[in-house]
Design a protein around this motif. Structure first.
Motif, PDB file in Angstrom:
ATOM      1  N   LYS A  42       0.839  -1.208   0.000  1.00 14.17           N
ATOM      2  CA  LYS A  42       0.000   0.000   0.000  1.00 14.17           C
ATOM      3  C   LYS A  42       0.873   1.257   0.000  1.00 14.17           C
ATOM      4  O   LYS A  42       0.615   2.208  -0.740  1.00 14.17           O
ATOM      5  N   ARG A  43       1.925   1.230   0.824  1.00 16.50           N
ATOM      6  CA  ARG A  43       2.838   2.380   0.900  1.00 16.50           C
ATOM      7  C   ARG A  43       3.548   2.597  -0.435  1.00 16.50           C
ATOM      8  O   ARG A  43       3.658   3.722  -0.919  1.00 16.50           O
ATOM      9  N   ILE A  44       3.994   1.508  -1.064  1.00 14.64           N
ATOM     10  CA  ILE A  44       4.695   1.621  -2.348  1.00 14.64           C
ATOM     11  C   ILE A  44       3.744   2.122  -3.432  1.00 14.64           C
ATOM     12  O   ILE A  44       4.123   2.973  -4.252  1.00 14.64           O
ATOM     13  N   LYS A  51       5.762  11.416  -9.026  1.00 15.44           N
ATOM     14  CA  LYS A  51       6.550  11.317 -10.258  1.00 15.44           C
ATOM     15  C   LYS A  51       7.959  10.806  -9.929  1.00 15.44           C
ATOM     16  O   LYS A  51       8.632  11.339  -9.046  1.00 15.44           O
ATOM     17  N   HIS A  52       8.372   9.741 -10.641  1.00 14.34           N
ATOM     18  CA  HIS A  52       9.688   9.137 -10.436  1.00 14.34           C
ATOM     19  C   HIS A  52      10.320   8.848 -11.788  1.00 14.34           C
ATOM     20  O   HIS A  52       9.630   8.766 -12.808  1.00 14.34           O
ATOM     21  N   SER A  53      11.632   8.644 -11.753  1.00 15.13           N
ATOM     22  CA  SER A  53      12.312   8.215 -12.978  1.00 15.13           C
ATOM     23  C   SER A  53      11.858   6.794 -13.299  1.00 15.13           C
ATOM     24  O   SER A  53      11.329   6.082 -12.442  1.00 15.13           O
ATOM     25  N   ILE A  56      13.444   4.130 -10.977  1.00 12.45           N
ATOM     26  CA  ILE A  56      12.873   4.062  -9.625  1.00 12.45           C
ATOM     27  C   ILE A  56      11.477   3.440  -9.676  1.00 12.45           C
ATOM     28  O   ILE A  56      11.134   2.591  -8.847  1.00 12.45           O
ATOM     29  N   ALA A  57      10.668   3.827 -10.655  1.00 10.20           N
ATOM     30  CA  ALA A  57       9.322   3.257 -10.789  1.00 10.20           C
ATOM     31  C   ALA A  57       9.399   1.752 -11.020  1.00 10.20           C
ATOM     32  O   ALA A  57       8.631   0.984 -10.438  1.00 10.20           O
ATOM     33  N   THR A  58      10.354   1.316 -11.842  1.00 10.88           N
ATOM     34  CA  THR A  58      10.535  -0.112 -12.099  1.00 10.88           C
ATOM     35  C   THR A  58      10.942  -0.841 -10.823  1.00 10.88           C
ATOM     36  O   THR A  58      10.431  -1.924 -10.523  1.00 10.88           O
ATOM     37  N   ALA A  59      11.846  -0.235 -10.060  1.00 11.78           N
ATOM     38  CA  ALA A  59      12.288  -0.846  -8.803  1.00 11.78           C
ATOM     39  C   ALA A  59      11.127  -0.958  -7.813  1.00 11.78           C
ATOM     40  O   ALA A  59      10.979  -1.980  -7.127  1.00 11.78           O
ATOM     41  N   LEU A  60      10.291   0.065  -7.749  1.00 10.21           N
ATOM     42  CA  LEU A  60       9.135   0.032  -6.850  1.00 10.21           C
ATOM     43  C   LEU A  60       8.146  -1.054  -7.272  1.00 10.21           C
ATOM     44  O   LEU A  60       7.595  -1.775  -6.430  1.00 10.21           O
TER      45      LEU A  60
END
Length: 172
Positions: A42-44, A51-53, A56-60
């Protein structure tokens, strides 16, 4: 412990209680891991609204997949723990009697359940009085009632427990 208790099932009360106490701890710990993983997801997901690179979005997103895998593994582990509870039930109750008791949906988590403390008190009381009892929430198949008291092989008594504050009357 289970195999030891099955050798003399009606004379192994302390062992049956010990098995159930250990199952309660293991199931509660596993349920807490699931809750923690769900909170992490939920937090992620909330973090992904920012907005992320792309990296970072892929890692999340990979972290969400990992947490979902952990939840899946934990749910499988819960099934294994409850299968031990089923083995206790099948030791005393005929499979033909258990089948109609399994029609209801899964009971859900036992931790943080209203009435859980009272059910455990009654379970311990039954053993202290020399009876053998099964906390039905520790099984996959005993879905009706809260506790099953075992009187003999294929002779059992289901108990439905209600906890809450007692209303007391004062009479003058």
């Amino acid at each position: 412990m289970l195999h030891e208790a099955e050798k003399k099932p009606l004379k192994s009360g302390a062992l049956w209680l010990s098995i159930q106490e250990r199952l309660i701890v293991q199931i509660t710990d596993t349920e807490n891991r699931i809750r923690k993983a769900r909170a992490g997801i939920k937090r992620i997901k909330h973090e992904l609204t920012n907005k992320h690179s792309k990296e970072i979005a892929t890692a999340l997103k990979k972290e969400i997949e990992y947490q979902n895998d952990q939840i899946d593994l934990s749910e499988r582990l819960l099934f294994v723990y409850r299968s031990i509870g089923d083995a206790m039930a099948y030791t005393f109750i005929s499979r033909h009697d258990i089948k109609p008791l399994s029609e209801k949906q899964h009971a859900g988590f036992i931790s943080n359940k209203k009435g859980n403390r009272f059910e455990r008190q009654v379970l311990r009381l039954a053993f202290n009085r020399g009876a053998i009892a099964i906390l039905n929430d520790l099984t996959n198949y005993l879905r009706y009632f809260d506790i099953t008291i075992i009187k003999d092989h294929n002779v059992w008594l289901p108990l439905e427990l209600k906890s809450g504050k007692k209303k007391t009357e004062t009479r003058a």
